[in-house]
Design a protein around this motif. Sequence first.
Motif, mmCIF file in Angstrom:
data_model
loop_
_atom_site.group_PDB
_atom_site.id
_atom_site.type_symbol
_atom_site.label_atom_id
_atom_site.label_comp_id
_atom_site.label_asym_id
_atom_site.label_seq_id
_atom_site.Cartn_x
_atom_site.Cartn_y
_atom_site.Cartn_z
ATOM 1 N N THR A 23 -6.605 -5.669 -8.861
ATOM 2 C CA THR A 23 -6.681 -7.001 -8.265
ATOM 3 C C THR A 23 -8.019 -7.207 -7.578
ATOM 4 N N VAL A 24 -8.473 -6.190 -6.859
ATOM 5 C CA VAL A 24 -9.774 -6.282 -6.178
ATOM 6 C C VAL A 24 -10.897 -6.422 -7.199
ATOM 7 N N ARG A 25 -10.833 -5.631 -8.284
ATOM 8 C CA ARG A 25 -11.860 -5.732 -9.326
ATOM 9 C C ARG A 25 -11.885 -7.136 -9.926
ATOM 10 N N ALA A 26 -10.703 -7.687 -10.191
ATOM 11 C CA ALA A 26 -10.622 -9.034 -10.765
ATOM 12 C C ALA A 26 -11.173 -10.062 -9.785
ATOM 13 N N ALA A 27 -10.907 -9.880 -8.499
ATOM 14 C CA ALA A 27 -11.409 -10.815 -7.492
ATOM 15 C C ALA A 27 -12.927 -10.816 -7.453
ATOM 16 N N PHE A 28 -13.534 -9.661 -7.645
ATOM 17 C CA PHE A 28 -14.992 -9.598 -7.657
ATOM 18 C C PHE A 28 -15.583 -10.185 -8.932
ATOM 19 N N ASP A 29 -14.789 -10.269 -9.988
ATOM 20 C CA ASP A 29 -15.262 -10.846 -11.246
ATOM 21 C C ASP A 29 -15.275 -12.371 -11.226
ATOM 22 N N GLY A 33 -17.324 -17.789 -5.212
ATOM 23 C CA GLY A 33 -16.857 -17.639 -3.840
ATOM 24 C C GLY A 33 -16.600 -16.193 -3.503
ATOM 25 N N PRO A 34 -16.198 -15.986 -2.273
ATOM 26 C CA PRO A 34 -15.914 -14.605 -1.869
ATOM 27 C C PRO A 34 -14.656 -14.103 -2.572
ATOM 28 N N PRO A 35 -14.583 -12.798 -2.799
ATOM 29 C CA PRO A 35 -13.389 -12.245 -3.444
ATOM 30 C C PRO A 35 -12.159 -12.434 -2.563
ATOM 31 N N VAL A 36 -11.058 -12.802 -3.183
ATOM 32 C CA VAL A 36 -9.813 -13.015 -2.461
ATOM 33 C C VAL A 36 -8.748 -12.090 -3.046
ATOM 34 N N VAL A 37 -8.162 -11.298 -2.186
ATOM 35 C CA VAL A 37 -7.070 -10.411 -2.593
ATOM 36 C C VAL A 37 -5.803 -10.940 -1.940
ATOM 37 N N PRO A 38 -4.792 -11.268 -2.746
ATOM 38 C CA PRO A 38 -3.552 -11.786 -2.167
ATOM 39 C C PRO A 38 -2.956 -10.784 -1.170
ATOM 40 N N PRO A 39 -2.589 -11.256 0.011
ATOM 41 C CA PRO A 39 -2.020 -10.358 1.026
ATOM 42 C C PRO A 39 -0.798 -9.589 0.518
ATOM 43 N N ALA A 40 -0.027 -10.184 -0.372
ATOM 44 C CA ALA A 40 1.172 -9.513 -0.880
ATOM 45 C C ALA A 40 0.820 -8.239 -1.645
ATOM 46 N N LEU A 42 -1.824 -6.256 -1.103
ATOM 47 C CA LEU A 42 -2.195 -5.265 -0.099
ATOM 48 C C LEU A 42 -0.952 -4.756 0.634
ATOM 49 N N ALA A 43 -0.061 -5.661 1.000
ATOM 50 C CA ALA A 43 1.171 -5.266 1.693
ATOM 51 C C ALA A 43 2.022 -4.355 0.824
ATOM 52 N N ASP A 44 2.090 -4.647 -0.478
ATOM 53 C CA ASP A 44 2.848 -3.815 -1.410
ATOM 54 C C ASP A 44 2.305 -2.386 -1.412
ATOM 55 N N ALA A 45 0.996 -2.250 -1.466
ATOM 56 C CA ALA A 45 0.378 -0.922 -1.470
ATOM 57 C C ALA A 45 0.640 -0.196 -0.153
ATOM 58 N N GLU A 46 0.506 -0.900 0.962
ATOM 59 C CA GLU A 46 0.737 -0.281 2.260
ATOM 60 C C GLU A 46 2.187 0.172 2.421
ATOM 61 N N GLN A 47 3.125 -0.659 1.994
ATOM 62 C CA GLN A 47 4.545 -0.300 2.095
ATOM 63 C C GLN A 47 4.880 0.884 1.200
ATOM 64 N N ALA A 48 4.305 0.911 0.009
ATOM 65 C CA ALA A 48 4.567 2.021 -0.918
ATOM 66 C C ALA A 48 4.030 3.332 -0.344
ATOM 67 N N LEU A 49 2.841 3.287 0.262
ATOM 68 C CA LEU A 49 2.288 4.492 0.902
ATOM 69 C C LEU A 49 3.186 4.957 2.044
ATOM 70 N N ASP A 50 3.673 4.006 2.827
ATOM 71 C CA ASP A 50 4.532 4.344 3.948
ATOM 72 C C ASP A 50 5.841 4.968 3.466
ATOM 73 N N ARG A 51 6.473 4.363 2.455
ATOM 74 C CA ARG A 51 7.733 4.894 1.926
ATOM 75 C C ARG A 51 7.557 6.290 1.331
#
Length: 81
Positions: A23-29, A33-40, A42-51
């Motif tokens: 998603t980050v790579r696609a945002a930079f492509d 405008g500035p790259p935008v990463v949907p908060p969801a 990032l939250a998904d990755a953070e929750q998965a790491l926590d679990r």
Amino acid sequence: MPTAVLTDRERTAVQAYLRLLHTVRAAFDVEGGPPVVPPAVLADAEQALDRAGLTGNEEEFFRLLQTWCPPAGILTDGPGS
């Protein structure tokens, strides 16, 4: 090369990280405008790491990531990229 056997939660964390990375790579492509990463995403990755019990243990997480998905598969789009 040794192969890691990941738990379901570890595999979910790695997959969430890879989704975030793509998603980050696609945002930079995107031009215009500035790259935008949907908060969801990032939250998904953070929750998965926590679990998976990997929050704050980046060294272990990246070891799992490298073993499960070698760097060439993460950092390139494939042959010829």
